[in-house]
Design a protein around this motif. Structure first.
Motif, short mmCIF file in Angstrom:
data_model
loop_
_atom_site.label_atom_id
_atom_site.label_comp_id
_atom_site.label_asym_id
_atom_site.label_seq_id
_atom_site.Cartn_x
_atom_site.Cartn_y
_atom_site.Cartn_z
N VAL A 1 -5.10 11.87 16.81
CA VAL A 1 -5.01 13.07 15.97
C VAL A 1 -5.42 14.27 16.81
O VAL A 1 -6.36 14.22 17.59
CB VAL A 1 -5.92 12.94 14.73
CG1 VAL A 1 -5.85 14.20 13.88
CG2 VAL A 1 -5.50 11.72 13.91
N ARG A 2 -4.71 15.38 16.66
CA ARG A 2 -4.99 16.60 17.42
C ARG A 2 -5.70 17.61 16.53
O ARG A 2 -5.36 17.78 15.37
CB ARG A 2 -3.69 17.18 17.95
CG ARG A 2 -3.90 18.42 18.78
CD ARG A 2 -2.57 18.96 19.27
NE ARG A 2 -2.80 20.18 19.98
CZ ARG A 2 -2.28 20.46 21.16
NH1 ARG A 2 -1.49 19.60 21.74
NH2 ARG A 2 -2.54 21.61 21.74
N MET B 1 0.83 -1.18 0.00
CA MET B 1 0.00 0.00 0.00
C MET B 1 0.88 1.24 0.00
O MET B 1 1.50 1.53 -0.99
CB MET B 1 -0.96 -0.02 1.17
CG MET B 1 -1.89 -1.23 1.14
SD MET B 1 -3.57 -1.04 1.72
CE MET B 1 -4.18 0.45 1.14
N ILE B 2 0.92 1.94 1.11
CA ILE B 2 1.72 3.17 1.19
C ILE B 2 2.99 2.84 1.94
O ILE B 2 2.96 2.30 3.04
CB ILE B 2 0.93 4.28 1.91
CG1 ILE B 2 -0.34 4.59 1.15
CG2 ILE B 2 1.78 5.52 2.06
CD1 ILE B 2 -1.26 5.56 1.87
N HIS B 3 4.13 3.18 1.35
CA HIS B 3 5.41 2.90 1.98
C HIS B 3 6.32 4.10 1.80
O HIS B 3 6.51 4.58 0.68
CB HIS B 3 6.05 1.66 1.36
CG HIS B 3 7.39 1.34 1.95
ND1 HIS B 3 7.54 0.92 3.26
CD2 HIS B 3 8.62 1.40 1.42
CE1 HIS B 3 8.84 0.73 3.49
NE2 HIS B 3 9.50 1.02 2.39
N SER B 4 6.83 4.58 2.90
CA SER B 4 7.77 5.70 2.85
C SER B 4 8.87 5.43 3.86
O SER B 4 8.72 5.73 5.05
CB SER B 4 7.04 7.02 3.18
OG SER B 4 7.96 8.08 3.18
N PRO B 5 9.98 4.84 3.42
CA PRO B 5 11.04 4.51 4.35
C PRO B 5 11.66 5.78 4.94
O PRO B 5 11.64 6.84 4.33
CB PRO B 5 12.04 3.74 3.50
CG PRO B 5 11.77 4.16 2.11
CD PRO B 5 10.31 4.49 2.06
N GLY B 6 12.17 5.64 6.12
CA GLY B 6 12.81 6.78 6.78
C GLY B 6 12.17 7.02 8.14
O GLY B 6 11.37 6.25 8.62
N THR B 7 12.54 8.14 8.74
CA THR B 7 12.06 8.44 10.09
C THR B 7 10.65 9.01 10.09
O THR B 7 10.02 9.08 11.13
CB THR B 7 13.01 9.43 10.78
OG1 THR B 7 13.07 10.63 10.01
CG2 THR B 7 14.39 8.83 10.95
N LEU C 1 -11.85 10.94 16.03
CA LEU C 1 -10.57 11.28 15.42
C LEU C 1 -9.49 11.48 16.48
O LEU C 1 -8.38 10.95 16.36
CB LEU C 1 -10.72 12.54 14.55
CG LEU C 1 -9.58 12.89 13.63
CD1 LEU C 1 -9.33 11.79 12.61
CD2 LEU C 1 -9.87 14.20 12.92
N THR C 2 -9.82 12.22 17.53
CA THR C 2 -8.83 12.45 18.58
C THR C 2 -8.53 11.15 19.35
O THR C 2 -7.43 10.98 19.84
CB THR C 2 -9.27 13.57 19.54
OG1 THR C 2 -10.51 13.23 20.13
CG2 THR C 2 -9.39 14.89 18.81
N GLN D 1 1.33 11.11 7.70
CA GLN D 1 0.28 11.22 6.69
C GLN D 1 -0.46 9.91 6.45
O GLN D 1 -1.68 9.89 6.30
CB GLN D 1 0.86 11.73 5.37
CG GLN D 1 -0.19 11.89 4.27
CD GLN D 1 -1.24 12.91 4.64
OE1 GLN D 1 -0.91 14.03 5.01
NE2 GLN D 1 -2.51 12.55 4.56
N SER D 2 0.26 8.80 6.44
CA SER D 2 -0.41 7.51 6.22
C SER D 2 -1.42 7.23 7.31
O SER D 2 -2.54 6.78 7.05
CB SER D 2 0.61 6.37 6.16
OG SER D 2 1.45 6.51 5.05
N HIS D 3 -1.06 7.51 8.55
CA HIS D 3 -1.97 7.30 9.68
C HIS D 3 -3.17 8.23 9.58
O HIS D 3 -4.31 7.81 9.81
CB HIS D 3 -1.24 7.50 11.01
CG HIS D 3 -2.12 7.23 12.19
ND1 HIS D 3 -2.81 8.23 12.83
CD2 HIS D 3 -2.42 6.07 12.83
CE1 HIS D 3 -3.51 7.71 13.83
NE2 HIS D 3 -3.28 6.39 13.85
N LEU D 4 -2.94 9.49 9.23
CA LEU D 4 -4.04 10.45 9.11
C LEU D 4 -5.00 10.03 8.01
O LEU D 4 -6.22 10.10 8.17
CB LEU D 4 -3.50 11.85 8.85
CG LEU D 4 -4.52 12.97 8.77
CD1 LEU D 4 -5.34 13.07 10.07
CD2 LEU D 4 -3.83 14.30 8.49
N THR D 5 -4.47 9.57 6.89
CA THR D 5 -5.31 9.09 5.79
C THR D 5 -6.11 7.87 6.22
O THR D 5 -7.32 7.77 5.95
CB THR D 5 -4.44 8.76 4.56
OG1 THR D 5 -3.75 9.95 4.16
CG2 THR D 5 -5.27 8.23 3.41
#
Length: 99
Positions: A82-83, A1-7, A77-78, A34-38
């Motif tokens: 999420v804040r 799905m969504i993958h963004s390696p790094g910190t 959402l919170t 962003q992945s979590h928010l989506t």
């Protein structure tokens, strides 16, 4: 799905609304990125369509801004970490996870 390696990093978006003499600014912040928010938004959307969020399921075409209980949507959402910060005429209303 969504993958963004790094910190990774914090996902943040800002919404400005002006109507007549009133202005409001909302800032949505997800320290999980962003992945979590989506995923959180998709999950809340699914709950809404199924009527599993505490309000009856909608019929026909509806839009997120037509949610029957916006405060409940914010609580969900919170609850996912999420804040949400809303500024109303110079005041700030903070909800959600600590930044």
């Amino acid at each position: 799905m969504i993958h963004s390696p790094g910190t990774g990093g914090t996902a943040r978006l800002r919404i400005d609304v002006a109507h007549r003499a009133e202005t409001r600014t909302a800032t949505v912040t997800d320290p999980a990125g962003q992945s979590h928010l989506t995923a959180a938004g998709g999950y809340l959307g699914l709950l809404r369509v199924l009527g599993a969020d505490g309000s009856p399921a909608p019929s026909g075409v509806v839009f997120p801004e037509q949610h029957p209980d916006p405060a409940a949507a914010v609580r969900l959402l919170t609850g996912l970490g999420v804040r949400l910060d809303v500024e109303r005429a110079g005041t700030t209303d903070q909800r959600g996870a600590a930044a």
